[in-house]
Design a protein around this motif. Structure first.
Motif, PDB file in Angstrom:
ATOM      1  N   MET A  74       5.940  19.318  11.848  1.00  0.00           N
ATOM      2  CA  MET A  74       4.648  18.980  12.438  1.00  0.00           C
ATOM      3  C   MET A  74       4.556  17.471  12.575  1.00  0.00           C
ATOM      4  O   MET A  74       5.165  16.736  11.796  1.00  0.00           O
ATOM      5  N   PRO A  75       3.754  16.965  13.563  1.00  0.00           N
ATOM      6  CA  PRO A  75       3.618  15.511  13.693  1.00  0.00           C
ATOM      7  C   PRO A  75       2.819  14.946  12.541  1.00  0.00           C
ATOM      8  O   PRO A  75       2.009  15.650  11.929  1.00  0.00           O
ATOM      9  N   PRO A  76       3.024  13.679  12.203  1.00  0.00           N
ATOM     10  CA  PRO A  76       2.274  13.079  11.114  1.00  0.00           C
ATOM     11  C   PRO A  76       0.798  12.977  11.467  1.00  0.00           C
ATOM     12  O   PRO A  76       0.423  12.976  12.635  1.00  0.00           O
ATOM     13  N   GLU A  77      -0.051  12.909  10.445  1.00  0.00           N
ATOM     14  CA  GLU A  77      -1.482  12.768  10.672  1.00  0.00           C
ATOM     15  C   GLU A  77      -1.752  11.448  11.397  1.00  0.00           C
ATOM     16  O   GLU A  77      -1.166  10.421  11.074  1.00  0.00           O
ATOM     17  N   PRO A  78      -2.671  11.456  12.383  1.00  0.00           N
ATOM     18  CA  PRO A  78      -2.934  10.235  13.162  1.00  0.00           C
ATOM     19  C   PRO A  78      -3.376   9.058  12.307  1.00  0.00           C
ATOM     20  O   PRO A  78      -3.156   7.914  12.667  1.00  0.00           O
ATOM     21  N   ARG A  79      -4.003   9.321  11.162  1.00  0.00           N
ATOM     22  CA  ARG A  79      -4.527   8.242  10.343  1.00  0.00           C
ATOM     23  C   ARG A  79      -3.424   7.418   9.682  1.00  0.00           C
ATOM     24  O   ARG A  79      -3.683   6.326   9.184  1.00  0.00           O
ATOM     25  N   LEU A  80      -2.208   7.932   9.655  1.00  0.00           N
ATOM     26  CA  LEU A  80      -1.138   7.242   8.942  1.00  0.00           C
ATOM     27  C   LEU A  80      -0.537   6.136   9.793  1.00  0.00           C
ATOM     28  O   LEU A  80      -0.117   6.372  10.921  1.00  0.00           O
ATOM     29  N   ASP A  81      -0.471   4.950   9.242  1.00  0.00           N
ATOM     30  CA  ASP A  81       0.236   3.833   9.868  1.00  0.00           C
ATOM     31  C   ASP A  81       1.647   3.828   9.285  1.00  0.00           C
ATOM     32  O   ASP A  81       1.900   3.226   8.240  1.00  0.00           O
ATOM     33  N   LEU A  82       2.558   4.533   9.952  1.00  0.00           N
ATOM     34  CA  LEU A  82       3.894   4.725   9.399  1.00  0.00           C
ATOM     35  C   LEU A  82       4.654   3.414   9.260  1.00  0.00           C
ATOM     36  O   LEU A  82       5.404   3.222   8.299  1.00  0.00           O
ATOM     37  N   SER A  83       4.477   2.511  10.202  1.00  0.00           N
ATOM     38  CA  SER A  83       5.155   1.224  10.113  1.00  0.00           C
ATOM     39  C   SER A  83       4.727   0.461   8.864  1.00  0.00           C
ATOM     40  O   SER A  83       5.561  -0.071   8.123  1.00  0.00           O
ATOM     41  N   ALA A  84       3.416   0.423   8.604  1.00  0.00           N
ATOM     42  CA  ALA A  84       2.919  -0.286   7.423  1.00  0.00           C
ATOM     43  C   ALA A  84       3.368   0.393   6.140  1.00  0.00           C
ATOM     44  O   ALA A  84       3.775  -0.274   5.177  1.00  0.00           O
ATOM     45  N   LEU A  85       3.309   1.724   6.117  1.00  0.00           N
ATOM     46  CA  LEU A  85       3.729   2.450   4.923  1.00  0.00           C
ATOM     47  C   LEU A  85       5.226   2.272   4.662  1.00  0.00           C
ATOM     48  O   LEU A  85       5.657   2.149   3.519  1.00  0.00           O
ATOM     49  N   ALA A  86       6.019   2.253   5.744  1.00  0.00           N
ATOM     50  CA  ALA A  86       7.458   2.025   5.581  1.00  0.00           C
ATOM     51  C   ALA A  86       7.718   0.636   5.013  1.00  0.00           C
ATOM     52  O   ALA A  86       8.610   0.451   4.173  1.00  0.00           O
ATOM     53  N   GLY A  87       6.944  -0.348   5.456  1.00  0.00           N
ATOM     54  CA  GLY A  87       7.084  -1.688   4.908  1.00  0.00           C
ATOM     55  C   GLY A  87       6.770  -1.741   3.425  1.00  0.00           C
ATOM     56  O   GLY A  87       7.461  -2.406   2.645  1.00  0.00           O
ATOM     57  N   MET A  88       5.717  -1.029   3.020  1.00  0.00           N
ATOM     58  CA  MET A  88       5.382  -0.954   1.591  1.00  0.00           C
ATOM     59  C   MET A  88       6.499  -0.290   0.805  1.00  0.00           C
ATOM     60  O   MET A  88       6.891  -0.761  -0.272  1.00  0.00           O
ATOM     61  N   ALA A  89       7.026   0.807   1.351  1.00  0.00           N
ATOM     62  CA  ALA A  89       8.104   1.517   0.659  1.00  0.00           C
ATOM     63  C   ALA A  89       9.336   0.640   0.521  1.00  0.00           C
ATOM     64  O   ALA A  89      10.020   0.662  -0.508  1.00  0.00           O
ATOM     65  N   ALA A  90       9.638  -0.152   1.554  1.00  0.00           N
ATOM     66  CA  ALA A  90      10.787  -1.051   1.485  1.00  0.00           C
ATOM     67  C   ALA A  90      10.587  -2.107   0.401  1.00  0.00           C
ATOM     68  O   ALA A  90      11.522  -2.447  -0.339  1.00  0.00           O
ATOM     69  N   THR A  91       9.371  -2.622   0.290  1.00  0.00           N
ATOM     70  CA  THR A  91       9.075  -3.616  -0.754  1.00  0.00           C
ATOM     71  C   THR A  91       9.281  -3.013  -2.140  1.00  0.00           C
ATOM     72  O   THR A  91       9.910  -3.627  -3.019  1.00  0.00           O
ATOM     73  N   VAL A  92       8.768  -1.802  -2.336  1.00  0.00           N
ATOM     74  CA  VAL A  92       8.902  -1.140  -3.634  1.00  0.00           C
ATOM     75  C   VAL A  92      10.373  -0.826  -3.930  1.00  0.00           C
ATOM     76  O   VAL A  92      10.851  -1.007  -5.054  1.00  0.00           O
ATOM     77  N   ALA A  93      11.100  -0.357  -2.918  1.00  0.00           N
ATOM     78  CA  ALA A  93      12.517  -0.039  -3.113  1.00  0.00           C
ATOM     79  C   ALA A  93      13.312  -1.281  -3.506  1.00  0.00           C
ATOM     80  O   ALA A  93      14.203  -1.227  -4.368  1.00  0.00           O
ATOM     81  N   ARG A  94      13.008  -2.395  -2.881  1.00  0.00           N
ATOM     82  CA  ARG A  94      13.695  -3.644  -3.233  1.00  0.00           C
ATOM     83  C   ARG A  94      13.388  -4.053  -4.672  1.00  0.00           C
ATOM     84  O   ARG A  94      14.278  -4.515  -5.401  1.00  0.00           O
ATOM     85  N   GLU A  95      12.151  -3.891  -5.100  1.00  0.00           N
ATOM     86  CA  GLU A  95      11.786  -4.240  -6.475  1.00  0.00           C
ATOM     87  C   GLU A  95      12.520  -3.346  -7.474  1.00  0.00           C
ATOM     88  O   GLU A  95      13.028  -3.824  -8.497  1.00  0.00           O
ATOM     89  N   ALA A  96      12.557  -2.052  -7.192  1.00  0.00           N
ATOM     90  CA  ALA A  96      13.286  -1.138  -8.069  1.00  0.00           C
ATOM     91  C   ALA A  96      14.780  -1.450  -8.052  1.00  0.00           C
ATOM     92  O   ALA A  96      15.456  -1.399  -9.083  1.00  0.00           O
TER      93      ALA A  96
END
Length: 263
Positions: free
Chosen positions: A1-23
């Motif tokens: 199914m497509p992602p919910e319209p409210r999700l900013d996938l680009s911003a969330l991916a950026g957050m995930a990348a920051t967390v992954a780098r810290e870990a």
């Protein structure tokens, strides 16, 4: 199914990348000395205090950054449906324990059974692979693409053995034997996340494995699809992160690899 319209996938991916780098920085800081404790979830399935420390860091950071999105992690479990982060805090624990330089932090965002963001950080090379649904795949900001190999005889396959390898070795090796005889060769890194990231980058042409969990594959599947590849079960059936097997290819070889694995 497509992602919910409210999700900013680009911003969330950026957050995930920051967390992954810290870990990943945490893992790298501990890679030069043996873990203080190694326990076993199975005969060959190890977990260390570093796995747990990495997951604790990831959970803490997502609680700060995305408090409304729960975390499903390898070590502490969590919600298995709905929108959630699916996390492997140290994919390749056996490699890490032995000082073999191939392991990763894997973070996926999954909406029920649909992976929509994938981030894999390689602490050894300090490289971050990122993809989100409809946004393409990149490594350190540069676009990546699966290989263009179109002939099975010119391909390079990659696989992994599940932690139950001692019980099913003959079965797994039968697949390896077929692939060895039909391709340029088979590689096994010991990290499914890194196998999928490097397939998305075009370093290999297909990957198959059994006995996997959602945190092993959720992020990598997004990378493969956004880099132009194909992800299914070994027989071509639809795949989702709850399935315990995976076949990922550059797309051009998908039908040929299914036929090869069927024998």
């Amino acid at each position: 199914m497509p992602p919910e319209p409210r999700l900013d996938l680009s911003a969330l991916a950026g957050m995930a990348a920051t967390v992954a780098r810290e870990a990943g920085a945490l893992l790298a800081s501990r890679s030069t000395r043996a873990p203080a404790t190694v326990t076993y979830k199975g005969a060959a399935d190890m977990v260390t205090e570093i796995d747990r420390a990495s997951e604790a860091l990831i959970r803490r950071r997502f609680a700060e950054l995305t408090p409304d999105i729960p975390v499903q992690g390898e070590e502490e479990g969590g919600r298995q449906d709905g929108l959630r982060w699916v996390v492997d805090p140290l994919d390749g624990t056996t490699n890490f324990v032995h000082g073999y330089p191939c392991y990763a932090v894997s973070i996926g965002l999954v909406d029920d059974t649909d992976p929509i963001i994938g981030v894999i950080f390689d602490p050894v090379r300090a490289r971050c692979y990122t993809a989100w649904q409809g946004g393409g795949a990149c490594c350190d900001g540069a676009p990546i693409r699966v290989s263009g190999t179109a002939e099975i005889g010119a391909s390079l396959g990659v696989t992994g053995f599940p932690n139950s390898q001692r019980e099913g070795a003959d079965t797994f090796l039968a697949y390896v034997s077929r692939v060895l005889q039909a391709t340029h060769g088979v590689r096994r890194s010991g990290s499914a996340a890194m196998d999928l990231a490097m397939l998305a980058e075009g370093c290999s042409d297909f990957f198959w494995e059994f006995g996997l969990s959602p945190w092993d594959t959720a992020a990598g599947a997004v990378l493969i699809r956004e880099a132009g590849g194909t992800v299914t079960c070994l027989d071509g059936a639809p795949w989702h992160p709850g399935v315990r097997q995976i076949l990922a290819t550059n797309g051009a070889l998908h039908a040929a690899v299914i036929a090869l694995l069927r024998g």
